[in-house]
Design a protein around this motif. Structure first.
Motif, PDB file in Angstrom:
ATOM      1  N   TRP B 295     -21.309  22.453  12.987  1.00 50.45           N
ATOM      2  CA  TRP B 295     -21.317  23.252  11.780  1.00 50.45           C
ATOM      3  C   TRP B 295     -22.673  23.888  11.552  1.00 50.45           C
ATOM      4  CZ3 TRP B 295     -24.946  21.536   8.350  1.00 50.45           C
ATOM      5  CH2 TRP B 295     -25.356  20.218   8.478  1.00 50.45           C
ATOM      6  N   ASN B 296     -23.688  23.282  12.097  1.00 50.71           N
ATOM      7  CA  ASN B 296     -25.009  23.735  11.685  1.00 50.71           C
ATOM      8  C   ASN B 296     -25.709  24.642  12.676  1.00 50.71           C
ATOM      9  OD1 ASN B 296     -25.143  21.675  13.457  1.00 50.71           O
ATOM     10  ND2 ASN B 296     -26.921  20.716  12.544  1.00 50.71           N
ATOM     11  N   THR B 297     -25.029  24.996  13.734  1.00 51.78           N
ATOM     12  CA  THR B 297     -25.711  25.909  14.634  1.00 51.78           C
ATOM     13  C   THR B 297     -24.927  27.199  14.721  1.00 51.78           C
ATOM     14  OG1 THR B 297     -24.617  24.724  16.369  1.00 51.78           O
ATOM     15  CG2 THR B 297     -26.979  24.366  16.129  1.00 51.78           C
ATOM     16  N   PRO B 349     -33.260  38.758   4.112  1.00 45.11           N
ATOM     17  CA  PRO B 349     -31.974  38.063   3.992  1.00 45.11           C
ATOM     18  C   PRO B 349     -32.178  36.584   3.726  1.00 45.11           C
ATOM     19  CG  PRO B 349     -32.404  38.648   6.267  1.00 45.11           C
ATOM     20  CD  PRO B 349     -33.433  39.331   5.444  1.00 45.11           C
ATOM     21  N   SER B 350     -31.094  35.950   3.298  1.00 44.60           N
ATOM     22  CA  SER B 350     -31.226  34.549   2.918  1.00 44.60           C
ATOM     23  C   SER B 350     -31.578  33.686   4.116  1.00 44.60           C
ATOM     24  CB  SER B 350     -29.940  34.061   2.272  1.00 44.60           C
ATOM     25  OG  SER B 350     -28.885  34.165   3.199  1.00 44.60           O
ATOM     26  N   GLN B 351     -31.161  34.109   5.294  1.00 44.36           N
ATOM     27  CA  GLN B 351     -31.545  33.347   6.477  1.00 44.36           C
ATOM     28  C   GLN B 351     -32.316  34.253   7.422  1.00 44.36           C
ATOM     29  OE1 GLN B 351     -27.420  31.752   6.897  1.00 44.36           O
ATOM     30  NE2 GLN B 351     -28.475  29.982   7.705  1.00 44.36           N
ATOM     31  N   MET B 352     -33.542  33.903   7.668  1.00 47.69           N
ATOM     32  CA  MET B 352     -34.403  34.781   8.446  1.00 47.69           C
ATOM     33  C   MET B 352     -33.909  34.992   9.865  1.00 47.69           C
ATOM     34  SD  MET B 352     -36.683  36.314   6.924  1.00 47.69           S
ATOM     35  CE  MET B 352     -37.747  36.901   8.213  1.00 47.69           C
ATOM     36  N   GLY B 353     -33.134  34.041  10.352  1.00 44.63           N
ATOM     37  CA  GLY B 353     -32.645  34.181  11.716  1.00 44.63           C
ATOM     38  C   GLY B 353     -31.887  35.471  11.940  1.00 44.63           C
ATOM     39  N   ARG B 376     -40.429  30.940   8.289  1.00 47.11           N
ATOM     40  CA  ARG B 376     -38.986  30.707   8.199  1.00 47.11           C
ATOM     41  C   ARG B 376     -38.333  30.990   9.549  1.00 47.11           C
ATOM     42  NH1 ARG B 376     -37.368  34.487   3.368  1.00 47.11           N
ATOM     43  NH2 ARG B 376     -35.251  33.852   3.858  1.00 47.11           N
ATOM     44  N   PHE B 379     -39.230  28.199  12.112  1.00 48.92           N
ATOM     45  CA  PHE B 379     -38.483  26.941  12.040  1.00 48.92           C
ATOM     46  C   PHE B 379     -37.078  27.114  12.597  1.00 48.92           C
ATOM     47  CE2 PHE B 379     -41.466  25.558   8.573  1.00 48.92           C
ATOM     48  CZ  PHE B 379     -41.953  24.488   9.293  1.00 48.92           C
ATOM     49  N   TRP B 380     -36.450  28.180  12.196  1.00 51.58           N
ATOM     50  CA  TRP B 380     -35.072  28.380  12.627  1.00 51.58           C
ATOM     51  C   TRP B 380     -35.016  28.544  14.144  1.00 51.58           C
ATOM     52  CZ3 TRP B 380     -32.680  32.611  14.986  1.00 51.58           C
ATOM     53  CH2 TRP B 380     -31.294  32.483  15.121  1.00 51.58           C
ATOM     54  N   GLN B 383     -35.793  25.307  16.124  1.00 55.48           N
ATOM     55  CA  GLN B 383     -34.691  24.352  16.125  1.00 55.48           C
ATOM     56  C   GLN B 383     -33.535  24.847  16.971  1.00 55.48           C
ATOM     57  OE1 GLN B 383     -34.529  21.142  14.040  1.00 55.48           O
ATOM     58  NE2 GLN B 383     -36.496  21.658  14.885  1.00 55.48           N
ATOM     59  N   THR B 384     -33.229  26.133  16.848  1.00 49.80           N
ATOM     60  CA  THR B 384     -32.077  26.665  17.564  1.00 49.80           C
ATOM     61  C   THR B 384     -32.305  26.622  19.069  1.00 49.80           C
ATOM     62  OG1 THR B 384     -31.763  28.112  15.693  1.00 49.80           O
ATOM     63  CG2 THR B 384     -30.473  28.594  17.627  1.00 49.80           C
ATOM     64  N   GLN B 386     -34.250  24.678  20.682  1.00 47.19           N
ATOM     65  CA  GLN B 386     -34.282  23.292  21.112  1.00 47.19           C
ATOM     66  C   GLN B 386     -32.872  22.732  21.242  1.00 47.19           C
ATOM     67  OE1 GLN B 386     -36.906  21.159  18.568  1.00 47.19           O
ATOM     68  NE2 GLN B 386     -36.237  19.177  19.268  1.00 47.19           N
ATOM     69  N   GLU B 387     -32.055  23.076  20.282  1.00 47.41           N
ATOM     70  CA  GLU B 387     -30.713  22.502  20.227  1.00 47.41           C
ATOM     71  C   GLU B 387     -29.757  23.157  21.209  1.00 47.41           C
ATOM     72  OE1 GLU B 387     -28.382  19.864  17.431  1.00 47.41           O
ATOM     73  OE2 GLU B 387     -30.391  19.972  18.216  1.00 47.41           O
TER      74      GLU B 387
END
Lengths: 329, 749
Positions: B295-297, B349-353, B376, B379-380, B383-384, B386-387
């Motif tokens: 759900w989180n990626t 935007p709300s999510q910088m990605g 921002r 961080f995104w 994490q992305t 890396q994951e």
């Protein structure tokens, strides 16, 4: 930070710890005396921590929240509840602020933190209103999750104002709720959630650290679960040790009180391994440590933790904060 | 006809059409007015015909535009035919924007029977967008009530379903009052309420409207559609709606999707299947989501506005809650002029990605020097990466394509920004040791070329070591792509260093950790690394021409660093690179080497002049070793190309002993047998030259090329495009002797 009481003096040494491999350094990391007396300035009120105990919490690391403000928790709860309702109705428009089947409460837990630099922990609770008694407060807690930071200064110290560092997120309840709440936080505060797995190395640290903590009542056995790799069928080995034996072993291993080093942890684990080998001729060192449970807490490598003693919650959280930060950075 | 048919729809098997038609009849059954029989008849009748008429919507449209009152469907075959055409095209591909005006006019004007109108309305399936003007004009038909109430309701249901396909909605908003009038109409009321629910803005909430709704509610009792509208009004203007509305949420509106939704979906799916490139979607900004396992990626995030303003307002108890405030929503940002006009009230935007996929936002990001923006994204991205890295996280291997696309996007964003993003750097350092050199190769190597220039001492262990390991064990082409990417890395560094030098002139921003000497060291380290791997690669690949080309390409940048990039650094290629080049078998490499040596000379001379003219103490001087090395090389080159005096002295410190080697070849006069005539790379030209100069002679007496002929030969070589050779000979052979700056070059003709 001069002094609150004698205990705080050990704090600077904690704060100086630099990032790197978690627990990988040979310097003392935790200002804890072997007697189990907590040298932490704060001790979480056992009432606030009561709800944390004896539940399995799934661990996540969370990158700093952007433009989060603890002044708006009520508003967040409203928006989040609307979001959950919308998600449940598959994207139909939902009003903000109307009473819905799921009640959302967002509150802060000021006790759950390490130093004053840490942000207050944030608790999110979802409760289901029962349809039958609408007006009555017949609510059933279905999911809870909380963000916290215990001595997370390494992450927060150079962070600009707009960011709130609460690197650990713990969730209990259906994964579907975790995903909805997590998505909302990700969308709203531009942060990222990731499962926080605990490596075998960290687990062995936990085993060592929790061994030396004293628990009043006759504690349950310390249990280590190992999984044997490369087998057609999964095979787990459960290694249970009497807590006093483990403690005695640890006391012989630890050189300087108040300090734990990687070397000591290795020696401690090696002793346990060789003892096991003597009896069963199995080299545990070539298996994977997957779970550690003691009277303090239990931790699984998949990133699941269970707190058992309220006076050690903060200490465990400190460790988890450190793990989370090293995953974030 | 038949031929046309087969070429028009080669990809659609007949079965496909059958399937669609069953769908069609399925929704028809649910329709209120059931024209099933006639439709079925038409379909079987016009089955083949309609297919061939795929592109003939125009006649049908012009027919409907001109159609007279009360044409009976049964008696007019023309009407039957055109209606069938419209229906089949609508279901096949959807109708183009221009069709809506005509068809809506026909359907709502009441000229034709309701059966026809219904069928027309049901076939109004948009291909892309619906022009607002057509909707506005049909609202005017609604007002004159020429059509039956069934048709009115059907139109409203259609309007609600396709609401998001209408290209603009401003005029429609202006008609709010008119729509509101229809609330009185018992039959239309639920749909009108739904439409108003979609249209309502804060400014539309007026006391008289609230009163009207409340009156209506008093008259009709609690109706869910009225409640819905009232609660929306209450949300906007709580002070106007004081009644308590039931808190329990249920679906306010009945499902009005009708026949259209499924057809729209089918058309969109088909469109996506047909086109190899993902179509820009007209609805929303979300790309078609692939199955998401977590759900989180989300690798590609759509740009959405932040809702933070609302929160602030909540706090301030401001009555302007949810008003359309002055922020320009990022979803609406489509063009560059829009960006320029709204740049002062644009919000990230709300999510910088999401900026990565949005060039306009990348522009904006470039203008806004805000640390939090980068943080921002940092961080995104960290994490992305890396994951999601497919070779670091074993479970992700099936998502390689997706990850590749993501890296591709990242590469594009970086070259757009002209700078590397630090999470990418960390990602490379972490993942290169585990990389197989195959997965997402071109993307990874392009990421490498954007590693930022920092005086950072751990490049060796983080980048060079893992890269070298892959380099030595991989194919020739991998080696070449690595060299190419390192050349770009060097160029990017040199460019950024130029910018840095410029900005350092007026401010001391980069004071502590990026000193010039630090940067020079990092650049030098890269060049030495490339020299090292090139030396090894040339031996491994037996001096492959292809490899030579990429190595020379790298040194073409290196030799000009002083003049082109103002960097006080010149590094000669190592002997293991230089000699294979010099003795290369093909003239292209030799020519390129000549050019490079010429540029080295220009740079060194310029440096020397600068040192001498500027008396002030210079921070950086080229060491004498560089000059010496250059002189050694030049001696060897002149010996090989000009004086027939190759390798007289073993001048290389490591003792190449070329002289001994050449003696071993047992070639006669080996010493004198290398010059521009005899050099293996040049001998082909010499043969051709002789053929032209002495056409009768077949003995190929190369010794004839001397004196005047030597000069002609040179001219001949220059004319063959050996520009590098020309520059080299003209600079290093004549002038060097005059200035006698260089000991080595003092050879003359």
């Amino acid at each position: 930070m001069e002094s609150v009481d004698g205990a705080t003096r050990s704090l600077p040494s904690i704060r100086r710890l630099s990032r790197g491999l978690p627990f990988g350094r040979a310097r003392g990391r935790f200002g804890l005396s072997p007697s189990g007396r907590l040298l932490l300035p704060r001790n979480a009120d056992s009432q606030t921590t009561a709800f944390l105990l004896r539940k399995h919490w799934a661990l996540y690391s969370v990158t700093p929240l952007y433009k989060f403000s603890s002044a708006h928790l009520k508003a967040y709860a409203k928006l989040l509840s609307a979001f959950i309702a919308a998600e449940k109705q598959k994207g139909l428009a939902v009003e903000v602020g109307v009473e819905l089947d799921i009640k959302v409460a967002v509150t802060s837990l000021p006790d759950l933190k390490g130093s004053d630099q840490d942000e207050d922990a944030i608790l999110v609770q979802l409760s289901l209103r029962s349809q039958a008694y609408q007006k009555k407060s017949e609510e059933k807690l279905v999911w809870s999750g909380w963000f916290c930071s215990v001595y997370g200064d390494d992450l927060s110290k150079n962070m600009p104002e707009d960011f709130t560092c609460l690197p650990v997120f713990l969730a209990n309840g259906a994964e579907s709720y975790t995903s909805i709440v997590g998505s909302w936080f990700q969308k709203t505060f531009d942060c990222c959630f990731h499962r926080l797995a605990i490596s075998p190395l960290s687990l062995s640290w936990m085993a060592a650290m929790w061994t030396r903590c004293k628990v009043d009542k006759t504690a349950s056995a310390m249990e280590l679960v190992f999984s044997v790799p490369h087998l057609p069928q999964p095979l787990d080995i459960l290694y249970a040790i009497h807590p006093e034996d483990a403690k005695a072993l640890w006391d012989t291993v630890q050189k300087t009180p108040g300090e734990i080093t990687q070397e000591e942890v290795n020696v401690f684990m090696d002793c346990l391994y060789s003892h096991f080998h003597r009896h069963f001729k199995i080299h545990l060192s070539s298996t994977k440590l997957v779970k550690v449970s003691t009277a303090i807490a239990s931790a699984h490598c998949d990133g699941i933790i269970k707190f058992l003693q309220s006076q050690y919650v903060i200490e465990v959280l400190m460790l988890l904060t450190e793990l989370a930060i090293s995953q974030i950075e | 006809m038949q031929r046309k048919k087969s070429c028009k729809t080669p990809k659609q098997p007949l079965q496909d059409r059958h399937k669609i038609q069953t769908d069609l009849s399925a929704w028809r059954k649910g329709g209120r007015i059931d024209p099933e029989k006639s439709v079925q008849g038409h379909q079987s009748l016009n089955y083949q015909e309609s297919n061939s008429k795929q592109d003939s919507l125009e006649p049908a449209l012009s027919y409907f535009a001109k159609v007279q009152d009360r044409v009976s469907l049964k008696s007019s075959s023309a009407l039957q035919r055109h209606l069938a055409t419209v229906e089949s095209i609508a279901l096949q591909r959807g109708l183009p924007p221009e069709a809506f005006g005509v068809l809506l006019n026909t359907a709502l004007s009441g000229k034709l029977a309701d059966t026809v109108n219904t069928r027309l309305l049901k076939s109004l399936i948009p291909e892309s967008v619906i022009p607002e003007s057509s909707v506005v004009s049909s609202v005017s038909w609604l007002c004159v009530s020429k059509c039956s109430s069934n048709i009115q309701v059907l139109f409203l249901r259609w309007l609600i379903t396709v609401f998001d396909f209408i290209d603009h909605k401003e005029d429609l908003h202006a008609l709010y009052g008119i729509f509101f009038q229809f609330v009185q109409d018992g039959k239309m009321c639920p749909y009108i309420c739904h439409l108003l629910y979609l249209l309502t803005r804060k400014e539309n909430v007026k006391p008289f409207r609230v009163r009207r709704l409340l009156d209506l509610q008093a008259k009709l009792g609690m109706r869910s559609h009225l409640q819905a509208l009232l609660s929306l009004y209450k949300l906007f203007r709580p002070e106007l709606v004081t009644i308590t509305l039931p808190a329990k949420t249920k679906t306010y509106f009945k499902n009005v999707e009708g026949p259209w939704k499924a057809a729209i979906k089918i058309i969109r799916q088909r469109k996506q299947e047909d086109s190899p490139v993902p179509q820009p979607l007209f609805l929303g900004t979300v790309r078609p989501q692939s199955r998401k396992r977590k759900w989180n990626t989300q690798l590609m995030i759509p740009a959405t506005s932040t809702h933070r303003n609302h929160l602030e307002e909540v706090r301030e108890k401001n009555s302007d809650l949810y008003s359309t405030d002055e922020r320009f929503p990022v979803e609406q940002l489509q063009t560059f002029p829009q960006l320029l006009q709204n740049i002062h009230h644009l919000e990230f935007p709300s999510q910088m990605g999401s900026v990565l996929t949005n060039p306009l936002l990348l522009h904006y990001m470039n203008c806004v020097k805000d640390e939090s923006v980068y943080l921002r994204l940092h961080f995104w991205l960290g994490q992305t990466l890396q994951e999601e890295c497919t070779w670091c996280v074993a479970a992700n291997s099936q998502y390689e394509e997706e990850f590749k696309d993501f890296l591709e996007t990242l590469c594009r964003a970086q070259s757009f920004l002209h700078e590397g993003l630090s999470p990418c750097e960390e990602f490379l350092y972490r993942s290169l040791p585990l990389w197989d050199g195959l997965c997402c190769r071109s993307q990874v190597l392009r990421l490498v070329s954007w590693i930022p220039l920092k005086s950072f001492s751990e490049m060796k262990s983080h980048l060079y070591d893992p890269l070298a390991q892959l380099f030595f064990t991989s194919s020739l082409y991998f080696k070449c792509s690595v060299l190419e990417s390192l050349k770009r890395l060097l160029q990017n560094w040199l460019n950024s260093q130029m910018v840095h030098l410029d900005s350092a002139a007026d401010s001391q921003i980069h004071s502590s950790n990026t000193t010039i000497s630090g940067l020079v060291n990092v650049v030098a380290e890269l060049i030495h690394f490339v020299g090292m791997i090139s030396t090894v690669a040339l031996r491994l690949e037996s001096n492959h021409t292809f490899l030579l080309y990429f190595i020379l390409d790298f040194y073409e940048t290196v030799c000009d660093m002083y003049l082109m990039y103002n960097l006080p650094l010149l590094i000669m290629p190592p002997a293991g690179v230089f000699y294979p080049m010099l003795l290369s078998m093909d003239s292209v490499s030799l020519n390129q080497l000549c050019y490079i040596m010429y540029r080295y000379r220009i740079n060194l001379v310029a440096a020397k002049e600068n040192e001498q003219s500027k008396k002030e103490i210079q921070q950086f001087r080229f060491s004498n070793e560089t000059y010496q090395e250059y002189n050694q090389y030049i001696t060897a080159m002149v010996g090989c190309l000009w004086t027939s005096n190759a390798f007289q002295k073993d001048i290389h410190p490591q003792g190449l002993r070329m002289d001994e080697l050449l003696t071993k070849t047992a070639m006669e006069q080996h010493r004198t047998s290398l010059n521009i005539v005899y050099h293996p790379a040049m001998i082909g030209y010499a043969v051709l030259f002789l053929q032209q100069a002495c056409p009768g002679d077949t003995t190929f007496n190369f010794s004839l090329i001397k004196g005047k002929k030597w000069n002609w030969y040179l001219e001949y070589l220059y004319a063959k495009g050996l520009e590098g050779l020309k520059l080299f000979i003209e600079s290093s052979i004549n002038r060097v002797s005059q200035t006698s700056r260089s000991k080595a070059g003092n050879t003359e003709m």
